[in-house]
Design an enzyme around this catalytic site. Structure first.
Site, PDB file in Angstrom:
ATOM      1  N   ASP A  34       5.663  -0.684  -2.940  1.00 45.19           N
ATOM      2  CA  ASP A  34       5.074  -2.012  -2.967  1.00 45.19           C
ATOM      3  C   ASP A  34       5.714  -2.784  -1.809  1.00 45.19           C
ATOM      4  O   ASP A  34       6.752  -2.360  -1.277  1.00 45.19           O
ATOM      5  CB  ASP A  34       5.435  -2.645  -4.323  1.00 45.19           C
ATOM      6  CG  ASP A  34       5.086  -4.103  -4.386  1.00 45.19           C
ATOM      7  OD1 ASP A  34       3.960  -4.451  -4.019  1.00 45.19           O
ATOM      8  OD2 ASP A  34       5.966  -4.905  -4.786  1.00 45.19           O
ATOM      9  N   ASP A  52       5.882  -6.848  -1.394  1.00 48.97           N
ATOM     10  CA  ASP A  52       6.562  -8.107  -1.711  1.00 48.97           C
ATOM     11  C   ASP A  52       7.638  -7.917  -2.775  1.00 48.97           C
ATOM     12  O   ASP A  52       7.365  -7.382  -3.846  1.00 48.97           O
ATOM     13  CB  ASP A  52       5.535  -9.142  -2.188  1.00 48.97           C
ATOM     14  CG  ASP A  52       4.542  -9.461  -1.084  1.00 48.97           C
ATOM     15  OD1 ASP A  52       4.978  -9.832   0.007  1.00 48.97           O
ATOM     16  OD2 ASP A  52       3.330  -9.286  -1.327  1.00 48.97           O
TER      17      ASP A  52
HETATM   18 MG   LIG Z   1       5.914  -6.934  -5.451  1.00 45.87          MG
END
Ligand SMILES: [Mg+2]
Length: 508
Positions: free
Chosen positions: A49, A51
Site C-alpha cells: 500500500d 499511504d
Molecule cells: Mg494506507
C-alpha cells in the site's frame, strides 16, 4: 552483516546510512512481530500500500492540515460558527482503535470482549456506567465509526471538539449524529476535492518523511528474486508524485520509482479489491485517461486501476499464498485480504516505535507489576484450593453422620485452620490488588494520559490489539524494518498460552 554488505555494495558513499543502520539494528522498536508463521522463502510477490505504509506521514503536520481544512468546510458548507476556525489541533488527544458512538456523542476505548474501558463525552472523561448494560456492536455503522486509520484521528478529535460546542449550545438544533455526519461529509470532501492532496504535493517534505532505508529494502527484495507491486487507493497523479519523492532516482541505479515495481495498481478501491469483481483499467500516465484492460497478462511498466484480487492472481500467475501484502489499514488492507483471499499480510503500525520505546523506559515498573500480578494470581489459586477443601469437608460432615468425638474434634480444628487460611488469603489478595491497580493506572497514564496504551487496557488486550493479532500475519512499525532481516527468513510465532497452561506455575 548481510544488510551492511548490501549498503556497501550499493551505496559505498553513504556512510551516514551505515551509522544509522548500526544504531537502528540494535533498537528493538524496529522489530518485526509474528502472529502467524510466515515463510518468506515461499513468498514470490510482495505488494505494498502507499499511504502510511511506504509513505510515512508527519503525523502532527498532516493531521493539523486535515483538521484545519475540514473546519473551513464546516463553516462554509454546513453553517458552523466562524470562531471554530481558530480551534487549535491537539495531536495527542485521541489514539487509533477508538470507536465514535455518534448516537451518544462519545469516544470509547473497548477491549477484545467488547467491554467499554474508557469513555469521553466530547473532550471530557465520562462515566463508564453510561455503557453498563450496553452491548457494543462495532459493526453497527448506524451508531459507531471506527478510528482505525491514522487519517481518521483528526476526524475523531474534531468530533469531540464539536460535541463540546454542541453541549455549550453553539450549534443550534444539531444533534450528535448530525454533527458526525457533517464532519464525515467535510473530511471526505477534502480528500475527494483535492484540497488535502494539493496542499501535500505543494510541500511533500513537510508532510512526508523520506525513509533512507526504503529504497534499499525494496532493492534487497528485488535482488532476492521477489516480484514487487504497488497497490494503492490513491489516484495516479498523487501516487506518482509521492512515490517519486520517496524513491529518489539514480541512487541504486533505478531510472524511475516505477522500476522498483513490476506492477502498479492505483485507485484500487480496497477493500472492494479483495471482495469485488471490478475489471482492471489501464491508466495513461500522461493524460490520466483510463481504458478497459483486455490483455491476458500484466505488462511490466503499465499503470492499472481498479481490478480485483482473483483477476490479479490469474493475470500474474501468482497463487494466493505466494503473495504477501503490506498495508496500514486493518480493515481495507489486512482484514479483507486475509478473509477474502489467501494473501499473507503485514500490518504497518507506525505508533509501535513510540509504544515500544515507552515500554522500554518503563521496564522496571512493568517487572514490578508482573511480580505483583503473579503474586495475586498465586494467592487466588491458594484461596481456591482452601475453599474447595473446606467445601469438601462440609460435604463430608453432611454425608457421614457417625463420626466419633475425636474425629469431630479433628474435623473442627481442620475447618478452623482452613477458615483462617482463607481469611489471610483474602486480606493479602485485597492488599495486592490495590497495589496492582495503582501501579497499572500509573503505567497506563504514562502511555497516554487519557486512553492508556494502544494495544492493551488493564489486563486485557484492546480491540485494536485484538484486531492486529487476529488479522495480520506480521506487524511492524515501517516497511524498511524488513531490511534488517534475511529475505528468506522463516518468521516463527511465539508459543500461544492458554489459561490452563499456567496451572503448574501457580500450583508450585
Ligand atoms: Mg494506507
Amino acid at each position: 552483516m548481510e544488510a551492511l554488505k548490501h549498503i556497501l555494495r550499493k551505496q559505498p558513499d553513504k556512510l551516514h546510512l551505515l551509522t544509522e543502520l548500526l544504531e537502528t539494528s540494535v533498537d528493538g522498536t524496529r522489530d518485526i512481530f509474528v502472529n502467524r508463521p510466515l515463510s518468506m522463502a515461499h513468498i514470490r510477490y510482495i505488494g505494498f500500500d502507499m499511504d502510511y505504509t511506504l509513505a510515512i506521514y508527519n503525523k502532527r503536520e498532516i493531521e493539523d492540515l486535515a483538521f484545519r481544512l475540514t473546519l473551513i468546510k464546516l463553516v462554509g458548507l454546513k453553517g458552523y460558527p466562524e470562531d471554530i476556525l481558530t480551534l487549535p489541533y491537539d495531536v495527542d488527544h485521541v489514539i487509533r482503535g477508538l470507536l465514535i458512538d455518534h448516537r451518544k456523542g462519545n469516544l470509547l476505548k473497548i477491549n477484545r470482549f467488547k467491554q467499554v474501558c474508557r469513555v469521553h463525552h466530547g473532550t471530557q472523561p465520562a462515566d463508564l456506567s453510561l455503557y453498563f448494560n450496553d452491548r457494543i456492536n462495532q459493526s453497527d455503522m448506524q451508531r459507531f465509526a471506527s478510528v482505525d486509520t491514522l487519517f481518521s484521528l483528526p476526524e475523531a478529535y474534531l468530533y469531540a471538539c464539536m460535541i463540546d460546542r454542541l453541549e455549550a449550545g453553539d450549534l443550534g438544533a444539531k444533534d450528535y449524529t448530525t454533527v458526525f455526519e457533517d464532519i464525515r461529509y467535510c473530511i471526505d470532501l477534502i480528500h475527494r476535492d483535492g484540497s488535502l492532496k494539493s496542499e501535500i504535493t505543494r510541500n511533500l517534505a513537510r508532510y512526508i518523511y523520506r525513509d533512507p532505508h526504503l529504497p534499499l529494502t525494496l532493492d534487497k527484495f528485488i535482488q532476492s528474486g521477489k516480484r514487487l507491486f504497488l497497490l494503492t487507493n490513491s489516484e495516479w497523479f498523487y501516487t506518482d508524485l509521492v512515490m517519486e519523492y520517496l524513491l529518489e532516482t539514480d541512487t541504486l541505479g533505478y531510472q524511475s520509482w516505477r522500476d522498483y515495481f513490476e506492477m502498479v495498481f492505483v485507485s484500487a478501491g480496497k477493500p472492494d479489491f479483495f471482495k469485488g469483481q471490478n475489471p482492471f483499467q489501464v491508466v495513461n500516465p500522461d493524460t490520466h485517461e483510463e481504458t478497459p484492460f483486455e490483455g491476458d497478462a500484466f505488462v511490466p511498466g503499465t499503470i492499472y486501476s481498479r481490478g480485483n484480487h482473483l483477476r490479479f492472481e490469474q493475470l500474474s500467475g501468482a497463487q494466493g499464498n505466494e503473495v504477501m501484502y503490506v498495508g496500514d489499514h486493518i480493515y481495507g488492507d489486512v482484514m479483507r485480504s486475509g478473509k477474502d483471499s489467501n494473501w499473507r499480510t503485514v500490518l504497518v503500525v507506525q505508533e509501535l516505535e513510540d509504544e515500544l520505546g515507552k515500554t522500554e523506559e518503563l521496564e522496571e515498573r512493568h517487572q514490578r507489576l508482573k511480580r505483583l500480578s503473579n503474586r495475586r494470581d498465586k494467592l487466588l489459586y491458594e484461596l481456591h484450593i482452601h475453599s474447595s477443601h473446606l467445601h469438601s469437608l462440609e460435604s463430608l460432615k453432611v454425608a457421614i453422620s457417625n463420626f466419633s468425638a475425636t474425629e469431630l474434634q479433628v474435623l473442627h480444628r481442620t475447618e478452623e485452620e482452613l477458615q483462617e487460611s482463607i481469611r489471610k488469603c483474602q486480606k493479602e489478595i485485597a492488599k495486592t490488588e490495590e497495589k496492582v491497580a495503582a501501579l497499572r493506572q500509573e503505567l497506563s497514564r504514562s502511555y497516554h494520559p487519557l486512553w492508556g496504551p494502544l494495544f492493551h487496557d488493564g489486563d486485557e488486550i484492546s480491540r485494536f490489539g485484538d484486531q492486529v493479532r487476529d488479522y495480520a500475519c506480521l506487524y511492524t512499525s515501517r516497511v524498511s524494518n524488513f531490511f534488517f532481516y534475511p529475505t528468506d527468513r522463516y518468521y516463527k510465532s511465539l508459543r500461544d498460552i492458554m489459561p490452563h497452561d499456567r496451572w503448574m506455575e501457580l500450583s508450585r
